[in-house]
Design a protein around this motif. Structure first.
Motif, PDB file in Angstrom:
ATOM      1  N   VAL A 348       0.941  -1.246   0.043  1.00  0.00           N
ATOM      2  CA  VAL A 348      -0.048  -0.028  -0.107  1.00  0.00           C
ATOM      3  C   VAL A 348       0.741   1.192   0.050  1.00  0.00           C
ATOM      4  O   VAL A 348       0.484   2.345  -0.679  1.00  0.00           O
ATOM      5  N   ARG A 358      -6.383   5.500   0.042  1.00  0.00           N
ATOM      6  CA  ARG A 358      -5.805   4.217   0.219  1.00  0.00           C
ATOM      7  C   ARG A 358      -6.628   3.244   0.711  1.00  0.00           C
ATOM      8  O   ARG A 358      -6.272   1.908   0.317  1.00  0.00           O
ATOM      9  N   GLU A 359      -7.763   3.410   1.284  1.00  0.00           N
ATOM     10  CA  GLU A 359      -8.749   2.351   1.523  1.00  0.00           C
ATOM     11  C   GLU A 359      -9.319   1.732   0.232  1.00  0.00           C
ATOM     12  O   GLU A 359      -9.068   0.579   0.148  1.00  0.00           O
ATOM     13  N   ALA A 362      -6.251  -0.297  -1.310  1.00  0.00           N
ATOM     14  CA  ALA A 362      -5.958  -1.361  -0.677  1.00  0.00           C
ATOM     15  C   ALA A 362      -7.158  -2.433  -1.185  1.00  0.00           C
ATOM     16  O   ALA A 362      -6.728  -3.666  -1.323  1.00  0.00           O
ATOM     17  N   LYS A 363      -8.290  -2.318  -1.389  1.00  0.00           N
ATOM     18  CA  LYS A 363      -9.277  -3.271  -1.691  1.00  0.00           C
ATOM     19  C   LYS A 363      -9.307  -3.934  -2.912  1.00  0.00           C
ATOM     20  O   LYS A 363      -9.379  -4.961  -3.273  1.00  0.00           O
ATOM     21  N   SER A 366      -6.304  -6.147  -3.362  1.00  0.00           N
ATOM     22  CA  SER A 366      -6.509  -7.309  -2.621  1.00  0.00           C
ATOM     23  C   SER A 366      -7.313  -8.335  -3.991  1.00  0.00           C
ATOM     24  O   SER A 366      -7.007  -9.481  -3.948  1.00  0.00           O
ATOM     25  N   GLU A 382      -1.701  -7.015   6.003  1.00  0.00           N
ATOM     26  CA  GLU A 382      -2.070  -6.615   4.841  1.00  0.00           C
ATOM     27  C   GLU A 382      -3.617  -6.489   4.733  1.00  0.00           C
ATOM     28  O   GLU A 382      -4.321  -5.673   4.049  1.00  0.00           O
ATOM     29  N   GLY A 385      -4.789  -3.080   5.667  1.00  0.00           N
ATOM     30  CA  GLY A 385      -4.548  -1.858   4.852  1.00  0.00           C
ATOM     31  C   GLY A 385      -3.536  -1.113   5.432  1.00  0.00           C
ATOM     32  O   GLY A 385      -3.251  -0.101   5.258  1.00  0.00           O
ATOM     33  N   THR A 387       0.379   0.316   6.370  1.00  0.00           N
ATOM     34  CA  THR A 387       1.055   1.112   5.641  1.00  0.00           C
ATOM     35  C   THR A 387       2.595   0.653   6.200  1.00  0.00           C
ATOM     36  O   THR A 387       2.614   0.173   7.326  1.00  0.00           O
ATOM     37  N   ARG A 446      -5.936   1.060  12.851  1.00  0.00           N
ATOM     38  CA  ARG A 446      -6.441   0.512  11.755  1.00  0.00           C
ATOM     39  C   ARG A 446      -6.427  -1.005  12.334  1.00  0.00           C
ATOM     40  O   ARG A 446      -6.611  -1.956  11.579  1.00  0.00           O
ATOM     41  N   VAL A 458     -11.405  -2.262   5.359  1.00  0.00           N
ATOM     42  CA  VAL A 458     -10.421  -3.255   4.221  1.00  0.00           C
ATOM     43  C   VAL A 458     -10.496  -4.536   4.732  1.00  0.00           C
ATOM     44  O   VAL A 458     -10.687  -5.374   3.995  1.00  0.00           O
ATOM     45  N   TYR A 462     -11.488  -7.914   2.696  1.00  0.00           N
ATOM     46  CA  TYR A 462     -10.843  -9.268   2.299  1.00  0.00           C
ATOM     47  C   TYR A 462     -11.826 -10.577   2.678  1.00  0.00           C
ATOM     48  O   TYR A 462     -11.720 -11.435   1.969  1.00  0.00           O
TER      49      TYR A 462
END
Length: 551
Positions: A348, A358-359, A362-363, A366, A382, A385, A387, A446, A458, A462
Motif C-alpha cells: 500500500v 488508500r482504503e 488496498a481493496k 486485494s 495486509e 491495509g 502501511t 487500523r 479493508v 478481504y
C-alpha cells in the motif's frame, strides 16, 4: 507429542493449487507471555482470525533456535523451538488448533545456510579434518590473501569470511554469521532431508523453502561476470548494494539443485497431501528458474516469485506482462504470488505513495492478487491495509537496514507488531511496556477491533472477497486470458471447466469506463465492489472492480 501427517492431511493432494496462504511473522503476531515478542502460543490464540478471514493455510516464518542475528533465518537447531517462541509442545498445540479450524500449516525451512552457532558449523570450523569439515563451503585464500573469488553477499561486501582456525575462507551469501551449507556433500543433503521428515511427522502440511536457488555453488569457484548497468535490477537487493553489479551464475542458480529438489520431493511424497513453495530470489532469471523448479511433478509444487514484490509500479500492462512471462517461462509450472511480505515495503505504501484514497486502493489490490492465476500469499496486516512503518534509526533491529541506512532503511518497517485492539495497550499485541519494534499510532487506529464488522473496512472486504472467491473454482485453478489493455483498465478472464469469469479493474484515481467483451454476461455480486452497467458499458469508480460470469 508426535502427530501423524495422516491425521491432518485432507484427501485432496492438490489443495495447494490456488490456495490462499496467510504469512505469519512469529515475532510480531501475538505475544502471550508479556515479553514484547510474539510466540507460538500467541499464534495459536489468534488462529480464529485467520480462519474467519478465509485463508486456506498459514506459512509461519522461522521459529527454530537461533541467535537471532537475522531474526530466525540463522538457524542453530533445525528440530526444536527457540525458547523465545515456546517449546515443541506449543507447536504441537498450534498444529492441532489449526487443523481443528481447517487451516493447513506450512513452515519456513532455511536449508541454504545455518547459523555459525549451529553445532555442525562449530565442528566444521574446528579443523580441516573433522567428520563435518566439508559440510560448509570452505576455500583457500588467493596467494595474496584475498578471498577465493569475487562473489558478493546480499548483505553487502564479500561473500567470504576469514576463519583463523582453519586458515581458510568460508562462504556466506548473507550475514557472516550465516555460513552456507555445502549441499554438494550427500551427508548434508541427508541431514536436511531427515530434518524435513521430523517436521512432517509432527503434522505439518508443507513448507516454504527460503532462498531455494542458493542451495548450490559452482565447485570451481569461478568469478561471476559483471552485469551491464542497463540490466541491473534492485528487486533482489536494494539499489545501493553492489550485489546488483554481478550476474549471479556461479554463486547460485546452479543446475545441481534440480536433483536435490527431486530428492526433497520424494520425501514429501512419503506423506499424504504435502506441498512446498520455493522462494526464488533472482531479479534476472526469476521466472525462468520458477519454470525449472516447478516443471513436471517431481520437484516443487509451486514457487514464490518476486515480480510483484519489486518496487516497479503496478499497472495493467505490468500485471499482464508478468503473467504472460510466467506462462512462457513455466508453461507447466505454478506460481505463488504475493504483494507484500516480511522483506519488502508494504505494497500500500510501495505503490500508493501518491494515492489519496488508500482504503479503496488496498481493496482493489486485494482483488487483483486474489484473482491471479496461481496461489496467493497474504502477509499479516495486509488485510488491515497497513502501511509501511517509519522506524527511527535508534529503534532499528534489522542488520540490513543498519548497514545501508539511510539510503535503505531495512525491513523493520514491514515487521512491526500486528494490531488487534485499538483501545488496548500495545494494540493488544502484548502487555509489555516496550515491544521489540514500536507500534505506529496510525497502525493502532487500523486495528482488527476498529475494522471488524464495519462493512466498508479493508478487513471486511478481504473477508467478503475471499468468501466470494471460494464460490468460483475458476479463480483458484483456472487459466487466465488477458483482454487488450485500455488506459487504467485491467481486464482478464479466468476459465475453468464450463465456467468463464470476467474481471475488470480500474487501476486509476479517476472514474473510467469500458465495454463488455463479446458474449452474454451475468453480473456477479457479493464481492463488495460497486459499478455501473448501461447496456454493454461498464462504469467503474476510481480503484473499482467488476465481475461477471459468461452466461
Amino acid at each position: 507429542m508426535t502427530m501423524s501427517a495422516e491425521t491432518s492431511a485432507a484427501s485432496d493432494k492438490d489443495w495447494w493449487r490456488g490456495a490462499v496462504i496467510y504469512q505469519i511473522y512469529p515475532r510480531s503476531f501475538q505475544d502471550s507471555n508479556g515479553d514484547g515478542i510474539g510466540d507460538l502460543k500467541g499464534i495459536t490464540a489468534r488462529l480464529p482470525h485467520v480462519a474467519a478471514l478465509g485463508a486456506d493455510a498459514v506459512w509461519i516464518s522461522p521459529f527454530f533456535p537461533s541467535p537471532m542475528k537475522d531474526f530466525g533465518y540463522d538457524v542453530s537447531n533445525y528440530t526444536d523451538v527457540d525458547p523465545m517462541f515456546g517449546v515443541l509442545s506449543d507447536f504441537d498445540g498450534l498444529i492441532a488448533e489449526a487443523h481443528r479450524l481447517g487451516i493447513k500449516v506450512m513452515i519456513d525451512l532455511v536449508m541454504s545456510h545455518s547459523s555459525d552457532q549451529h553445532p555442525w558449523f562449530i565442528e566444521s570450523r574446528s579443523s580441516r579434518f573433522n567428520p563435518r569439515a566439508d559440510w560448509y563451503v570452505w576455500a583457500d585464500a588467493k596467494p595474496d590473501g584475498t578471498p577465493p573469488n569475487n562473489w558478493l553477499s546480499i548483505f553487502g561486501g564479500s561473500a567470504w569470511a576469514w576463519d583463523p582456525t582453519r586458515m581458510q575462507y568460508y562462504m556466506h551469501n548473507f550475514l557472516t554469521s550465516q555460513p552456507d551449507l555445502n549441499l554438494h556433500n550427500p551427508e548434508v543433503q541427508d541431514a536436511l532431508l531427515d530434518m524435513t521428515r521430523f517436521w512432517l511427522k509432527r503434522g505439518v502440511d508443507g513448507f516454504r523453502l527460503d532462498t531455494i536457488n542458493f542451495y548450490f555453488h559452482d565447485k570451481e569457484l569461478r568469478d561471476n561476470p559483471a552485469l551491464e548497468p542497463s540490466r541491473r535490477n534492485a528487486s533482489t537487493a536494494p539499489a545501493v548494494n553492489p550485489y546488483n553489479f554481478q550476474e549471479h551464475v556461479y554463486d547460485k542458480n546452479r543446475p545441481e539443485n534440480l536433483e536435490f529438489l527431486r530428492r526433497f520431493r520424494a520425501v514429501l511424497d512419503e506423506f499424504p497431501a504435502i506441498a512446498a513453495v520455493g522462494e526464488v530470489g533472482d531479479s534476472q532469471r526469476g521466472l525462468e528458474i520458477v519454470g525449472e523448479y516447478t516443471s513436471g511433478d517431481d520437484k516443487m509444487q509451486m514457487c514464490y516469485a518476486f515480480e510483484f514484490l519489486a518496487p516497479d509500479p503496478l499497472t495493467p500492462a505490468r500485471v499482464a506482462a508478468v503473467q504472460d512471462a510466467f506462462s512462457v517461462a513455466a508453461p507447466d509450472g505454478w506460481a505463488c504470488w504475493a504483494f507484500s511480505n516480511h522483506d519488502v515495503v508494504r505494497h500500500v505504501s510501495r505503490w500508493g505513495q501518491d494515492v489519496l484514497d488508500r482504503e479503496s486502493f488496498a481493496k482493489m489490490l486485494s482483488a487483483i492478487l486474489l484473482t491471479q492465476r496461481g496461489s496467493a500469499c497474504i502477509y499479516q496486516g495486509e488485510e488491515l491495509g497497513l502501511t509501511e512503518a517509519d522506524i527511527a534509526y535508534a529503534d532499528l533491529q534489522d542488520p540490513y537496514g543498519i548497514q545501508f541506512w539511510p539510503e535503505f532503511k531495512g525491513r523493520d518497517g514491514c515487521r512491526t507488531p500486528m494490531v488487534w485492539d485499538a483501545q488496548a495497550l500495545q494494540a493488544g499485541f502484548s502487555t509489555a511496556e516496550r515491544t521489540w519494534l514500536p507500534i505506529p499510532v496510525e497502525h493502532q487506529l487500523r486495528a482488527v477491533s476498529a475494522q471488524y464488522g464495519d462493512p466498508v473496512s479493508v478487513l471486511e472486504q478481504y473477508r467478503r472477497f475471499l468468501a466470494f472467491r471460494k464460490q468460483h473454482t475458476a479463480f483458484a485453478k483456472g487459466d487466465i486470458l488477458f483482454l487488450p489493455q485500455d488506459g487504467t483498465m485491467l481486464g482478464y478472464k479466468r476459465q475453468y471447466g464450463n465456467e468463464t469469469l470476467l474481471c475488470l479493474f480500474n487501476m486509476g484515481a479517476s472514474a473510467a469506463a469500458t465495454e463488455l467483451p463479446i458474449g452474454e454476461w451475468e453480473v456477479l455480486t457479493g464481492h463488495g465492489f460497486e459499478s455501473g452497467l448501461e447496456g454493454r458499458r461498464v462504469e467503474l469508480p476510481a480503484w473499482g472492480a467488476f465481475f461477471a460470469r459468461h452466461a
